[in-house]
Scaffold this active site. Structure first.
Site, mmCIF file in Angstrom:
data_model
loop_
_atom_site.group_PDB
_atom_site.id
_atom_site.type_symbol
_atom_site.label_atom_id
_atom_site.label_comp_id
_atom_site.label_asym_id
_atom_site.label_seq_id
_atom_site.Cartn_x
_atom_site.Cartn_y
_atom_site.Cartn_z
ATOM 1 C CB SER A 63 -0.814 0.160 1.102
ATOM 2 O OG SER A 63 -2.186 -0.822 0.943
ATOM 3 C CE LYS A 66 -3.295 0.769 -1.182
ATOM 4 N NZ LYS A 66 -4.663 0.395 0.436
ATOM 5 C CB VAL A 258 -0.166 -6.005 3.954
ATOM 6 C CG1 VAL A 258 -1.864 -5.305 4.029
ATOM 7 C CG2 VAL A 258 0.251 -6.207 2.382
HETATM 8 N N1 GLN Z 1 -1.576 -5.687 -2.436
HETATM 9 C C1 GLN Z 1 -2.330 -5.383 -0.855
HETATM 10 C C2 GLN Z 1 -3.723 -5.433 -1.414
HETATM 11 O O1 GLN Z 1 -4.489 -5.306 -2.088
HETATM 12 C C3 GLN Z 1 -2.056 -4.052 -0.473
HETATM 13 C C4 GLN Z 1 -2.859 -3.650 1.062
HETATM 14 C C5 GLN Z 1 -2.088 -2.963 2.399
HETATM 15 O O2 GLN Z 1 -0.317 -3.375 2.078
HETATM 16 N N2 GLN Z 1 -2.433 -2.531 2.980
HETATM 17 O O3 GLN Z 1 -5.237 -6.491 -0.282
#
Ligand code: GLN
Length: 390
Positions: A63, A66, A258
């Site tokens: 994430s 993003k 994550v």
């Molecule tokens: N690739 C992960 C997902 O889409 C990213 C989520 C995250 O890092 N919170 O679930």
């Protein structure tokens, strides 16, 4: 060991014993990581890097991609077009929640999955490869080195990405995304699977800290207004349903992922990143959160505490053809004008009435609009003529 490295190492060793949490397991490839890996890095205004722990250990950006894809969407389409498809409100819900605005289906913000998929859908390109290339190219410019996708993490995300795929279908049903679902969602999985180290992330954070200018490569990666928009959304929404508490405790725009990474931005000061795979209930890394909080506290970085020296210019007085010249350089903010006034008042007492003082502001790098208004007000109150050279 220099003092900054010692500070980083000290903070890292303090959080090392924290054993709560577990690595993300909903993406099978992420479950296999070394849960003990721990790293911290800082990149400063001249591109210097300080680090501690496993600073060269690679992990996927997840994430933390993003904010940078948001930057790309903003560059391509402008703020209004992006905001038409994704909001700017903290959702107060987990990162994978279906936080869509009633009626329009617009996701709450670009830092949660739904909003990020909507943002990725705005990246131009007719194929997954073309879109991924644009994304990875921009990330690489933020990081100052060529980054690449981890194909096995990507395959794992794609194979188990039903929830994200469902979100994308929902978004398309609301016309929030126009791109075919596969194009949007597979590009999103690939952007999440880009490999980085804490050094890379700290440099990416530093590039945001310096208004889109990479202090290491000295390349302008995005314009200042883009970096400002991205940082605003990181400040309000970057830590999912922990964003409010994070702002309270740390006071810096940040983004977690994550994989266990976290990047935070001290505007005009430095970028910082930490990594440790064990996550708390919000999906934020337990030890990365703890170490960045300690560091911000020790370095006094909370954005909302008073900063005495904000935007105070350097002032020097010279004699010119038509009278004294007050030369300013650096940055002039509203509060910094007090220093200029003090010099002007002192000058005024020694000059015959009707004299002219020249204020030479040509070396000012940045003049805040509030400072200009304050200067004009002060000029009107002094018994002298003024010339402003800008
Ligand atoms: N690739 C992960 C997902 O889409 C990213 C989520 C995250 O890092 N919170 O679930």
């Amino acid at each position: 060991m220099d003092s900054i490295t010692a500070l980083l190492s000290g903070a890292l060793e303090e959080v090392r014993p924290l054993a709560e949490g577990a690595p993300a397991s909903y993406i099978p490839e992420l479950a296999g990581v070394d849960p003990e890996a721990l790293a911290l890095a800082v990149v400063g205004p001249r591109g210097r890097v300080w680090s501690a722990g496993d600073a060269d250990h690679e992990f996927t950006i997840q994430s933390m991609s993003k904010p940078f894809v948001l930057a790309l969407a903003l560059v391509e389409h402008g703020r209004e077009a992006v905001m038409a498809r994704v909001g700017a409100e903290p959702s107060g819900e987990p990162f994978n929640a279906i936080s869509l605005e009633a009626g329009t289906g617009r996701p709450a913000n670009p830092m949660i999955n739904a909003g990020a998929i909507a943002t990725t859908a705005l990246v131009p390109g007719g194929s997954i490869a073309e879109r991924t290339e644009r994304i990875v190219d921009l990330f690489s410019r933020f990081a100052g080195r060529e980054l690449r996708v981890d194909e096995s993490v990507y395959a794992s995300e794609s194979a188990t990405g039903d929830r994200n795929r469902a979100l994308a279908h929902l978004l398309r049903s609301y016309d929030v995304i126009e791109a075919p679902v596969d194009l949007a969602v597979e590009s999103y999985f690939r952007q999440c699977s880009v490999l980085v180290t804490v050094r890379d992330l700290a440099e990416m954070a530093a590039t945001l800290a310096f208004g889109g200018f990479n202090p290491t490569t000295r390349e302008r990666v995005v314009d200042e207004h883009i970096a400002r928009d991205v940082l605003s959304l990181m400040a309000s929404c970057g830590m999912y349903d922990f964003s409010g508490e994070w702002l309270l405790r740390v006071g810096l725009p940040a983004k977690s992922g994550v994989s266990g990474g976290l990047l935070a931005v001290a505007p005009s000061q430095f970028g910082v990143a930490a990594f440790s795979p064990r996550l708390d209930g919000h999906g934020n890394s337990v030890r990365a959160v703890a170490v960045v909080e300690k560091l911000a506290e020790r370095l006094g970085m909370h954005l909302l505490e008073p900063h005495e020296s904000v935007a105070v210019p350097a002032v020097s007085v010279h004699s010119g053809e038509t009278g004294p010249v007050v030369r300013l350089s650096g940055e002039l903010g509203f509060a910094g004008t007090e220093r200029v006034f003090a010099v002007l008042r002192e000058l005024a007492t020694g000059l015959p009435e009707g004299s002219t003082v020249t204020l030479d502001a040509r070396e000012i790098g940045r003049m805040h609009p509030a400072a200009l208004v304050a200067l004009q007000t002060e000029f009107e109150g002094l018994p002298l003529g003024f010339r402003l050279e800008q």
